[in-house]
Design an enzyme around this catalytic site. Structure first.
Site, PDB file in Angstrom:
ATOM      1  N   ASP A  75      51.423  75.272  41.166  1.00 21.14           N
ATOM      2  CA  ASP A  75      50.749  74.019  40.795  1.00 21.14           C
ATOM      3  C   ASP A  75      51.113  73.482  39.417  1.00 21.14           C
ATOM      4  OD1 ASP A  75      47.749  75.126  42.523  1.00 21.14           O
ATOM      5  OD2 ASP A  75      49.533  74.101  43.265  1.00 21.14           O
ATOM      6  N   ASN A  81      42.203  77.293  48.734  1.00 20.39           N
ATOM      7  CA  ASN A  81      42.311  78.687  48.268  1.00 20.39           C
ATOM      8  C   ASN A  81      41.012  79.461  48.512  1.00 20.39           C
ATOM      9  OD1 ASN A  81      44.954  78.861  47.296  1.00 20.39           O
ATOM     10  ND2 ASN A  81      44.387  77.769  45.426  1.00 20.39           N
ATOM     11  N   THR A 101      46.993  69.445  44.038  1.00 24.27           N
ATOM     12  CA  THR A 101      47.539  70.809  44.003  1.00 24.27           C
ATOM     13  C   THR A 101      46.879  71.715  45.044  1.00 24.27           C
ATOM     14  OG1 THR A 101      45.973  71.493  42.292  1.00 24.27           O
ATOM     15  CG2 THR A 101      48.116  70.652  41.543  1.00 24.27           C
TER      16      THR A 101
HETATM   17  O1  RIB Z   1      51.435  77.489  48.539  1.00 26.79           O
HETATM   18  C1  RIB Z   1      50.986  77.452  47.212  1.00 26.79           C
HETATM   19  C2  RIB Z   1      49.832  76.518  47.085  1.00 26.79           C
HETATM   20  O2  RIB Z   1      48.749  76.992  47.875  1.00 26.79           O
HETATM   21  C3  RIB Z   1      49.273  76.440  45.652  1.00 26.79           C
HETATM   22  O3  RIB Z   1      48.711  75.176  45.455  1.00 26.79           O
HETATM   23  C4  RIB Z   1      48.207  77.485  45.646  1.00 26.79           C
HETATM   24  O4  RIB Z   1      47.174  77.209  44.682  1.00 26.79           O
HETATM   25  C5  RIB Z   1      47.652  77.328  47.032  1.00 26.79           C
HETATM   26  O5  RIB Z   1      46.724  76.243  47.013  1.00 26.79           O
HETATM   27 CA    CA Z   2      46.394  75.012  44.716  1.00 28.13          CA
END
Ligand code: RIB
Ligand code: CA
Length: 313
Positions: free
Chosen positions: A242, A40, A125
């Site tokens: 997540d 992210n 996640t």
């Molecule tokens: O596509 C959604 C995922 O990508 C989630 O884990 C969000 O936090 C991003 O990491």
């Molecule tokens: Ca994530």
């Protein structure tokens, strides 16, 4: 009550932070360690965000270590357009008041597993880079894992390219290693996380819970919701990706799932990162993944509210 002992490997990220809060709040979960990945936001920011969140949650006792600087093969691609410049825009969060461990993410994962008397579940996640590196460097410890529960992938959907979800998009080679490691897997794909939406009205209700954690998530989720207002998504709120992983560990009856083979494309010009879910058993490949497909959204939102209320003084 037997607790599920977990390591959370995450890329906070608003929804990662919510997953962390659910884990800390639940009497059914022992959060043994937190490791961070680049996804992210940059590795520096996701590590700092994990530390800020654990400071806010007053759980500085939980060891934290940063992991991958980049995916295994691809250059790093981040999601500032979703999570903001900091990776956790929308709320005033405390600066970390403790230090990360003086080791890498995979060393902390290895240390936690080898020192644990209880079995450990790895929850991922973000991109799976740390999980894949861990499995390659410590294969014998990897086989000790009870399960890997991950948010990522989809059946016939994509949120970063037409058929690819962000976490797998960032590091498809890592996902392939994890999916073929022979470790029990639970997958929370977009098919279920898009049903786990929180509305603006429900976000506003969180602010009625009078503690600093709830007020912070009010700001964080209002920011996170903005990106998902674009009409193209057809959403009625913000999908809470997540937290589905932790909610499943807390209350699996909240979900419906199907057991099937899941693998990932790593060579397609248009489809690299696509998770290929053998729903109709067409490949003859052994089933390897519990794929979550439905959620009781009302129970899910209530779990979030009840979890936030546990931080009342
Ligand atoms: O596509 C959604 C995922 O990508 C989630 O884990 C969000 O936090 C991003 O990491
Ligand atoms: Ca994530």
């Amino acid at each position: 009550m037997t607790k599920t002992k977990i390591i959370l490997d995450c890329d906070p990220g608003h929804d990662d932070a919510l997953a962390m809060m659910l884990a800390v709040a639940s009497p059914k979960i022992e959060l043994a360690a937190v490791t961070t990945s680049a996804g992210n936001q940059t590795p520096e920011k996701t590590l700092n965000n994990a530390m800020r969140m654990l400071t806010l949650l007053n759980r500085q006792d939980i060891p934290v270590a940063g992991g991958n600087r980049t995916p295994l093969v691809k250059p790093l691609e981040t999601a500032g357009n979703v999570h903001g410049k900091s990776g956790l825009d929308g709320a005033e969060l405390p600066d970390p008041d403790f230090k990360p461990q003086d080791m890498t993410a995979i060393e902390l994962i290895a240390k936690t597993i080898s020192e644990s008397k209880e079995p450990i579940t790895l929850v991922v996640t973000g991109p799976m880079t740390n999980a894949a590196l861990f499995l390659r460097v410590y294969p014998e410890l990897g086989q000790k894992l009870e399960r890997i529960v991950y948010m990522g992938g989809a059946m016939g959907l994509g949120n970063w390219t037409p058929s690819v979800e962000f976490n797998i998009y960032v590091d498809p080679e890592a996902a392939k290693i994890v999916m073929n490691a022979g470790i029990p897997l639970t997958m929370a794909p977009l098919n279920v996380t898009h049903k786990a939406q929180i509305t603006k009205e429900e976000i506003a209700e969180l602010d009625q819970i009078d503690n600093p954690v709830a007020h912070a998530f009010y700001g964080l989720l209002n920011f996170f919701e903005l990106y998902h207002e674009a009409p193209k998504w057809g959403f009625f709120g913000a999908p809470l990706h997540d937290p589905c992983t932790i909610a499943w560990l807390i209350d699996p009856d909240m979900f419906e799932s199907e057991y099937m083979n899941v693998d990932v494309e790593t060579k397609g010009e248009l489809t690299t990162g696509e998770t290929v879910c053998d729903y109709y058993e067409l490949t003859g490949k052994p089933k390897n993944t519990d794929v979550l497909l439905n959620i009781d959204r009302d129970k899910f939102i209530q779990l979030i509210k009840d979890s936030l209320a546990t931080f009342n003084k």
